[in-house]
Design a protein around this motif. Structure first.
Motif, PDB file in Angstrom:
ATOM      1  N   ILE A  16      50.617   0.338  39.195  1.00 45.22           N
ATOM      2  CA  ILE A  16      49.327  -0.004  39.777  1.00 45.22           C
ATOM      3  C   ILE A  16      49.051   1.026  40.883  1.00 45.22           C
ATOM      4  CG2 ILE A  16      49.583  -2.446  39.221  1.00 45.22           C
ATOM      5  CD1 ILE A  16      50.335  -2.952  42.136  1.00 45.22           C
ATOM      6  N   PRO A  17      47.787   1.181  41.269  1.00 44.66           N
ATOM      7  CA  PRO A  17      47.494   2.153  42.334  1.00 44.66           C
ATOM      8  C   PRO A  17      47.735   1.584  43.726  1.00 44.66           C
ATOM      9  CG  PRO A  17      45.465   1.297  41.414  1.00 44.66           C
ATOM     10  CD  PRO A  17      46.565   0.692  40.604  1.00 44.66           C
ATOM     11  N   GLY A  18      48.846   0.924  43.895  1.00 48.85           N
ATOM     12  CA  GLY A  18      49.240   0.352  45.172  1.00 48.85           C
ATOM     13  C   GLY A  18      49.096  -1.153  45.155  1.00 48.85           C
ATOM     14  N   SER A 179      43.863   4.955  49.352  1.00 49.50           N
ATOM     15  CA  SER A 179      44.639   5.339  48.165  1.00 49.50           C
ATOM     16  C   SER A 179      44.811   6.850  48.037  1.00 49.50           C
ATOM     17  CB  SER A 179      43.989   4.778  46.896  1.00 49.50           C
ATOM     18  OG  SER A 179      42.681   5.291  46.730  1.00 49.50           O
ATOM     19  N   SER A 180      44.634   7.579  49.135  1.00 47.82           N
ATOM     20  CA  SER A 180      44.840   9.032  49.096  1.00 47.82           C
ATOM     21  C   SER A 180      45.733   9.539  50.220  1.00 47.82           C
ATOM     22  CB  SER A 180      43.499   9.762  49.152  1.00 47.82           C
ATOM     23  OG  SER A 180      42.788   9.441  50.338  1.00 47.82           O
ATOM     24  N   LEU A 181      45.776   8.851  51.349  1.00 50.67           N
ATOM     25  CA  LEU A 181      46.557   9.316  52.495  1.00 50.67           C
ATOM     26  C   LEU A 181      48.026   9.488  52.116  1.00 50.67           C
ATOM     27  CD1 LEU A 181      46.358   9.854  55.620  1.00 50.67           C
ATOM     28  CD2 LEU A 181      47.247   7.528  55.888  1.00 50.67           C
ATOM     29  N   ALA A 182      48.611  10.595  52.563  1.00 49.36           N
ATOM     30  CA  ALA A 182      50.017  10.921  52.296  1.00 49.36           C
ATOM     31  C   ALA A 182      50.297  11.164  50.825  1.00 49.36           C
ATOM     32  CB  ALA A 182      50.949   9.826  52.837  1.00 49.36           C
ATOM     33  N   PRO A 208      52.535  -4.026  51.929  1.00 49.03           N
ATOM     34  CA  PRO A 208      51.212  -4.287  52.506  1.00 49.03           C
ATOM     35  C   PRO A 208      51.336  -4.943  53.873  1.00 49.03           C
ATOM     36  CG  PRO A 208      51.379  -5.134  50.257  1.00 49.03           C
ATOM     37  CD  PRO A 208      52.763  -4.782  50.692  1.00 49.03           C
ATOM     38  N   GLY A 209      50.316  -4.767  54.697  1.00 46.66           N
ATOM     39  CA  GLY A 209      50.302  -5.463  55.978  1.00 46.66           C
ATOM     40  C   GLY A 209      50.124  -4.566  57.185  1.00 46.66           C
ATOM     41  N   LEU A 351      51.348   7.389  42.304  1.00 48.39           N
ATOM     42  CA  LEU A 351      51.406   7.732  43.723  1.00 48.39           C
ATOM     43  C   LEU A 351      52.578   7.030  44.390  1.00 48.39           C
ATOM     44  CD1 LEU A 351      48.733   5.721  45.758  1.00 48.39           C
ATOM     45  CD2 LEU A 351      49.357   5.156  43.415  1.00 48.39           C
ATOM     46  N   GLY A 352      52.939   7.574  45.545  1.00 53.10           N
ATOM     47  CA  GLY A 352      54.040   7.006  46.303  1.00 53.10           C
ATOM     48  C   GLY A 352      55.355   7.656  45.949  1.00 53.10           C
ATOM     49  N   ASP A 353      56.419   6.904  46.077  1.00 52.30           N
ATOM     50  CA  ASP A 353      57.774   7.445  45.889  1.00 52.30           C
ATOM     51  C   ASP A 353      58.170   7.407  44.421  1.00 52.30           C
ATOM     52  OD1 ASP A 353      60.220   8.494  47.053  1.00 52.30           O
ATOM     53  OD2 ASP A 353      61.143   6.571  46.529  1.00 52.30           O
TER      54      ASP A 353
END
Length: 402
Positions: A16-18, A179-182, A208-209, A351-353
Motif C-alpha cells: 500500500i502507499p503507506g 507520500s513523497s517526503l524522504a 502512523p501518528g 516506497l519506504g524501507d
C-alpha cells in the motif's frame, strides 16, 4: 496435530502507499523505556529530531512536529496562516486534494477548485493564469499535493512557485508531501514553499501518528494575523517550547525515538541514493504493469510518481475483489481505489524501507494473483521488472569501467 492453515506464514507483502514497513532498527529504537518528557535526556532527543528533520525537508527554518497523522498537519497549515472567509486555490489531482478542500470548507475558508481528470499532476501554467486573473489578490493560498496518493501523480512544486511569482501574486504556497517526503527530491527553502505538510508513516518509515509543518518566514508573518481558531495546533506555543527542547503538551516520546533513528538511516544511505532507489523501483513497477497490458492512471510520464503506481484494471474487472483475492491467497496488500476510479484501479506502493527483492516479490505475487483471478493479461511483467532492475544496477559499473 494438523497445522493451523489460517496462520499467514512469512512477512506480509505490504504494497500500500503507506503506512510502509517499519525497519527492525526503528522498532528496536522505539522499544525502550519511557523517559521523562520534561527532563534533560528528552531535551537532547527533541533537539536531535527538531534539527535533524530540517535536513529531510531541506530547510533552515523551523519544522513543527505534531502528535497527529497527516490530516492534523493539513489543518495546522490552514489554521495557522489563514482567516475565516479567505479564498484558497486547490488544484484537484485526486481524492486527497479533494479531502484537503473539504477540510478548508469545514474551517470556514472558501476553496476554489481547479478541476482535472485525476490523471496528471498540477499544471503550473493553469495556476499562473488563474492568479493573473485575480486582480484584487483575493486568493490567499495555493494548496497543492506534491504527490497525489490516490492516483500516483507527482506535481512540479518548483515550477508552481515560479508560476505564482510570474503572476506577481502574494498567495502562500501550501504543499502536501505526505507520500513523497524522504522518497523523492524535495526542497522546502529552495523551491519557495511557505508551508510543507509531511507525515511519518511513509518515506520516514515510522508508524502512523506523527506529522510535520515546515514553515517559511512568509508563513510566520501570516501567522501573526491569521484569525482561524487554533489551540493544539498553534505554531506559537510549539515554537516557544521547541527552542528549549520541549513541547507544550506530552509528546509521542517513542515516536521521537524512532524518528531520530529514521533520520540517521536516511542519511547513512544518502538522500540522493534514497531517491534513486525509489525511482528505480517505480520504473520497474511501471514496466511490469505495461508488460501485463494495463494502463497506468497517471497518463503523462512527466508526472509519474516515484512512490505509487495506480493501475487501471480492464473493463468489467472489480479491482477491489482482485485486491481481496490477492490478500487471501498471497498475503499481499495493495492500495484501495477512490472516487471516479472506485472499483476500477488498485495502487501499488513502492516506497519506504524496501529493496529490489522486496519489490520483485510483490510484483511476482501480483502476477500470480492476476492469473488466479482470471483477469486477462500478458505474461512477463515480472521479467520486464527484473530486466530493468538488472540494467539499472549495471550502469554504474559500466561507467566506472569506461
Amino acid at each position: 496435530m494438523a497445522q493451523n492453515s489460517s496462520r499467514p506464514v512469512g512477512r506480509h507483502h505490504l504494497h500500500i502507499p503507506g503506512p510502509t514497513p517499519v525497519p527492525d532498527r526503528i522498532l528496536r529504537a522505539m522499544d525502550t523505556p519511557i523517559i521523562d518528557h520534561r527532563g534533560p535526556e528528552f531535551a537532547k532527543l527533541a533537539k536531535r529530531c527538531l534539527d535533524g528533520v530540517k535536513t529531510i525537508f531541506k530547510t533552515t527554518n523551523p519544522v513543527i512536529i505534531y502528535t497527529a497523522t497527516g490530516t492534523g498537519a493539513w489543518e495546522a497549515a490552514l489554521v495557522n496562516t489563514l482567516s475565516p472567509g479567505d479564498k484558497v486555490l486547490v488544484y484537484e489531482t485526486g481524492q486527497f486534494s479533494n479531502l484537503w478542500k473539504a477540510m478548508a470548507e469545514k474551517l470556514g475558508l472558501k476553496p476554489e477548485v481547479m478541476a482535472s481528470d485525476w490523471r496528471t499532476g498540477a499544471d503550473p501554467a493553469k495556476i499562473e493564469a488563474r492568479l493573473a486573473e485575480d486582480k484584487n489578490k483575493e486568493i490567499k493560498a495555493v494548496c497543492v499535493l506534491h504527490n497525489e496518493t490516490s492516483t500516483g501523480c507527482l506535481s512540479p512544486v518548483n515550477e508552481i512557485r515560479k508560476a505564482i511569482d510570474k503572476a506577481n501574486h502574494p498567495a502562500l504556497l501550501l504543499v502536501d508531501t505526505i507520500s513523497s517526503l524522504a522518497s523523492t527530491d524535495y526542497r522546502h527553502d529552495e523551491w519557495g514553499v511557505d508551508v510543507t505538510v509531511g507525515g511519518a508513516q511513509k518515506g520516514l518509515m515510522l508508524p502512523p501518528g506523527m506529522s510535520f509543518n515546515a514553515i517559511s518566514d512568509k508563513a510566520l508573518a501570516a501567522n501573526k494575523t491569521a484569525k482561524l481558531p487554533k489551540a493544539f495546533l498553534a505554531w506559537d506555543e510549539m515554537l516557544n517550547m521547541n527552542k528549549v527542547g520541549f513541547f507544550p503538551y506530552t509528546p509521542a516520546t517513542q515516536m521521537l525515538q524512532g524518528l531520530a533513528v529514521a533520520i540517521d538511516m536516511l542519511h547513512e544511505e544518502g538522500l540522493d541514493n534514497v531517491f534513486a532507489r525509489h525511482n528505480r523501483l517505480a520504473e520497474a513497477t511501471r514496466r511490469a504493469v505495461k508488460a501485463w497490458g494495463f494502463d497506468i492512471i497517471c497518463k503523462d510520464p512527466k508526472y509519474y510518481s516515484p512512490t505509487i503506481t495506480s493501475v487501471l484494471t480492464p473493463e468489467g474487472v472489480d479491482a477491489d475483489a482482485f485486491r481481496a483475492l490477492a490478500l487471501s491467497n498471497f498475503n499481499v496488500s495493495y492500495g484501495a481505489s477512490f472516487g471516479r476510479f472506485a472499483g476500477k484501479m488498485f495502487r501499488i506502493g513502492h516506497l519506504g524501507d524496501i529493496n529490489d527483492g522486496d519489490m520483485l516479490g510483490g510484483l511476482a505475487v501480483t502476477e500470480m494473483a492476476l492469473t488466479l483471478a482470471n483477469i486477462p493479461h500478458k505474461k512477463g511483467g515480472v521479467q520486464a521488472a527484473m530486466d530493468y532492475i538488472a540494467s539499472a544496477h549495471a550502469k554504474p559499473s559500466r561507467a566506472a569501467a569506461e
